[in-house]
Design an enzyme around this catalytic site. Structure first.
Site, PDB file in Angstrom:
ATOM      1  N   GLU A   5       0.846  -1.202   0.000  1.00  7.12           N
ATOM      2  CA  GLU A   5       0.000   0.000   0.000  1.00  7.12           C
ATOM      3  C   GLU A   5       0.880   1.250   0.000  1.00  7.12           C
ATOM      4  OE1 GLU A   5      -4.053  -1.167   2.350  1.00  7.12           O
ATOM      5  OE2 GLU A   5      -2.280  -0.856   3.558  1.00  7.12           O
ATOM      6  N   ASP A  41     -10.895 -11.169   4.559  1.00  7.51           N
ATOM      7  CA  ASP A  41     -11.195 -12.568   4.920  1.00  7.51           C
ATOM      8  C   ASP A  41     -12.303 -12.578   5.968  1.00  7.51           C
ATOM      9  OD1 ASP A  41      -8.524 -11.661   6.497  1.00  7.51           O
ATOM     10  OD2 ASP A  41      -9.827 -12.782   7.809  1.00  7.51           O
TER      11      ASP A  41
HETATM   12  N1  ADE Z   1      -6.071  -8.653   9.166  1.00  8.13           N
HETATM   13  C1  ADE Z   1      -6.703  -9.187   8.114  1.00  8.13           C
HETATM   14  N2  ADE Z   1      -7.412 -10.271   8.456  1.00  8.13           N
HETATM   15  C2  ADE Z   1      -7.213 -10.442   9.786  1.00  8.13           C
HETATM   16  C3  ADE Z   1      -7.656 -11.408  10.715  1.00  8.13           C
HETATM   17  N3  ADE Z   1      -8.447 -12.410  10.344  1.00  8.13           N
HETATM   18  N4  ADE Z   1      -7.255 -11.274  12.015  1.00  8.13           N
HETATM   19  C4  ADE Z   1      -6.434 -10.268  12.381  1.00  8.13           C
HETATM   20  N5  ADE Z   1      -5.981  -9.329  11.527  1.00  8.13           N
HETATM   21  C5  ADE Z   1      -6.366  -9.418  10.242  1.00  8.13           C
END
Ligand code: ADE
Length: 249
Positions: A12, A214
């Site tokens: 980024e 996610d």
């Molecule tokens: N950053 C992106 N996904 C994450 C997750 N599942 N847990 C902690 N930080 C994150």
């Protein structure tokens, strides 16, 4: 007026410094601080590294070494809300350190000596508009192949609580317990609330922007490096450019 931009991903930072003019780079404490101009806006851009300590160090150095008026933090996050999809944007309204627990001395999540369990951001309508404008024009920034690869279709901009802790969350039991403790939490990450604490203590306005990468559970493992390179970077650059254009009109 100088804006400090901290990103949780080196990719980024790379995409943001691409357009930077009159750049001066300062190396401090294993970080590179890029001072320069994005359009006519004076900025300092830096990679936070990962976790609460790393991001607190970066934020403190940034505030102490530059005359920063505002900090914007960008990065990815895991969803805690079934209504959110990969590619949705979260603008933090409250930042919690979900792994802070000094019971019985203080309440769960309470930051000792500050008497606060969360840090509130100042409403930033222009940043919200910048994020909405980005999502409306997302096809100008991200290729149809990448949208398809990550299942991104219609994206939304959401405001709410963000949780930070020194853990990558990847189990649904943990998601359930975090949601039980903080029902209005939208996503989880590892830096926002420590940036928020430093900004609170130094009285610097701050905003935390996160894109969902996610679902914070064991299904759908995503290719993080590819997601960051071809998706999250475009969000950070697009939203920040829209924001800088709108405040310099
Ligand atoms: N950053 C992106 N996904 C994450 C997750 N599942 N847990 C902690 N930080 C994150």
């Amino acid at each position: 007026m100088i804006i400090g931009i901290i990103s949780a991903m080196p990719e980024e930072v790379k995409s943001l410094i691409d357009g930077l003019k009159n750049v001066t780079i300062s190396e401090k404490g294993m970080r590179s601080y890029y001072h320069g101009f994005l359009n006519s806006q004076e900025v300092v851009i830096v990679f936070s590294r990962w976790g609460k300590v790393a991001s607190a160090i970066t934020t403190t150095q940034l505030i102490n070494d530059y005359n920063i008026n505002e900090i914007i933090f960008t990065g990815v996050s895991g969803s805690l809300d079934p209504n959110l999809k990969i590619g949705d944007v979260i603008l933090g309204t409250h930042l919690y350190q979900h792994d802070m627990d000094t019971r019985p001395l203080f309440n769960q999540f309470e930051i000792p000596l500050l008497g606060k369990t969360s840090f509130q951001t100042k409403a930033n309508i222009q940043l919200e508009k910048a994020a909405i404008l980005f999502t409306q024009n997302i096809s100008k920034y991200i290729s149809p192949e990448k949208m398809k690869q990550f299942g991104i279709n219609k994206t939304t901009v959401n405001k709410g609580a963000i949780l930070s802790g020194d853990q990558f969350i990847s189990h649904k039991e943990k998601v359930t317990s975090l949601k039980k403790a903080i029902p209005d939490a939208l996503c989880v990450e590892m830096e926002g609330a420590s940036v928020a604490q430093v900004c609170y203590e130094y009285k610097i306005p701050f905003s935390i922007i996160r894109v969902i990468s996610d679902n914070a559970n064991d299904d759908a493992p995503i290719d993080f490096s590819e997601f960051t390179k071809s998706v999250a970077c475009k969000y950070a650059k697009g939203i920040i450019e829209n924001y800088i254009n709108s405040i310099n009109k």
